[in-house]
Design an enzyme around this catalytic site. Structure first.
Site, PDB file in Angstrom:
ATOM      1  N   SER A 143      46.509  46.120  50.420  1.00  0.00           N
ATOM      2  CA  SER A 143      47.717  45.326  49.532  1.00  0.00           C
ATOM      3  C   SER A 143      47.541  45.885  48.139  1.00  0.00           C
ATOM      4  O   SER A 143      46.274  46.374  47.639  1.00  0.00           O
ATOM      5  CB  SER A 143      47.392  44.011  49.557  1.00  0.00           C
ATOM      6  OG  SER A 143      47.652  43.079  48.541  1.00  0.00           O
ATOM      7  N   TYR A 156      41.252  36.927  49.257  1.00  0.00           N
ATOM      8  CA  TYR A 156      42.152  38.039  49.863  1.00  0.00           C
ATOM      9  C   TYR A 156      42.037  39.280  48.955  1.00  0.00           C
ATOM     10  O   TYR A 156      41.899  40.144  49.783  1.00  0.00           O
ATOM     11  CB  TYR A 156      43.494  37.371  49.501  1.00  0.00           C
ATOM     12  CG  TYR A 156      44.620  38.088  50.119  1.00  0.00           C
ATOM     13  CD1 TYR A 156      45.226  38.119  51.360  1.00  0.00           C
ATOM     14  CD2 TYR A 156      45.414  39.034  49.429  1.00  0.00           C
ATOM     15  CE1 TYR A 156      46.149  38.919  51.981  1.00  0.00           C
ATOM     16  CE2 TYR A 156      46.387  39.864  49.846  1.00  0.00           C
ATOM     17  CZ  TYR A 156      46.809  39.822  51.301  1.00  0.00           C
ATOM     18  OH  TYR A 156      47.780  40.546  51.597  1.00  0.00           O
TER      19      TYR A 156
END
Ligand code: ADP
Length: 250
Positions: A143, A156
């Site tokens: 990401s 995350y």
């Protein structure tokens, strides 16, 4: 159109969003796709979409946090398609938004288990098989949160930074073994994950909009997956590739 002709492929998290778009794009490019997700219903939907378009796909469902499942997924792919050539490790979960001081240990453990350890377990099983034949290519979904911090979502971001580290390290380890491994770093992409995030926090949408002023379509991320897994990218390995509408350019 035939960039992945007859390649035997695994896509995890292929029941929705980026994973579904990737499985469909890989099948359109000629790959035979083992569609995998923890949600059997959504995986079967993806299989049907691919078959309706004339592609080849089967499903093998389970939890990527289980080593036994990662091994079973590889075995099922070889049983179905005769080999394992390419893989996209994409299964992931979001974490509840909270600053570190308010975050829950259980959320941290879950995000690390699925987004980081799940990638490691799947990649390990895939590499064991690919190294026997001395060829293969793997893309792991990281990401932009694996390149820069994500305020309100540190676990995350940590998991995604971890995916970048896993991918770079394995790429070096297998650089002369014929296996290429890259991390893909999508920016904000229209998916179940972003739908849920913006439903819970609508004000976030403007705050985190990239310079292109729109979210990516999952198909735009999938196109890069196909490129990285194809022989066109034969000299690309060990990279963290951002596809992010210039989000990390500023
Ligand atoms: P994105 O589009 O960013 O990949 P989604 O939430 O739409 O985000 O997709 C993530 C996929 O990963 C979902 O289909 C979900 O069911 C799947 N998934 C989540 N946890 C696991 C797990 N432990 N094992 C396998 N698949 C999982």
């Amino acid at each position: 159109m035939d960039a992945l002709a007859n390649k035997a492929a695994i896509v995890t998290g292929a029941g929705s969003g980026i994973g579904r778009a990737s499985a469909c794009a890989m099948a359109r490019s000629g790959a035979h796709v083992m569609v995998s997700d923890i949600d059997e219903w959504s995986a079967m939907e993806t299989v049907q979409i691919i078959r309706d378009a004339g592609g080849i796909a089967q499903a093998c469902c389970g939890d990527v946090t289980q080593a036994e499942f990662a091994e079973r997924l590889v075995a099922a792919t070889i049983a179905a398609f005769g080999a394992l050539d390419i893989a996209h490790n994409n299964a992931g979960v979001e974490a509840a938004m909270a600053p570190v001081g308010d975050a829950l240990e259980a959320d941290f453990d879950r995000v690390i288990a699925v987004n980081l350890k799940g990638v490691w377990l799947c990649m390990r099983a895939q590499i064991r098989q690919m190294s026997v034949r001395g060829k293969g290519a793997i893309v792991n979904t990281a990401s932009v949160g694996g390149l820069v911090g994500v305020p309100g979502n540190a676990a995350y971001s940590a998991a995604k930074h971890g995916v970048v580290g896993l991918s770079k390290s394995a790429a070096v380890e297998y650089a002369t073994a014929g296996i290429r491994i890259n991390a893909l770093c999508p920016g904000l992409t229209r998916s179940g994950m972003t739908d849920r995030l913006f439903a819970a926090r609508p004000e976030l949408k403007q705050q985190i909009m990239p310079p292109m002023q729109r979210l990516a379509d999952p198909a735009e991320i999938a196109a890069t997956v196909v490129f990285l897994l194809s022989d066109v990218a034969s000299y690309m390995t060990g990279q963290a590739i951002a596809v992010d509408g210039a989000a990390t350019a500023i």
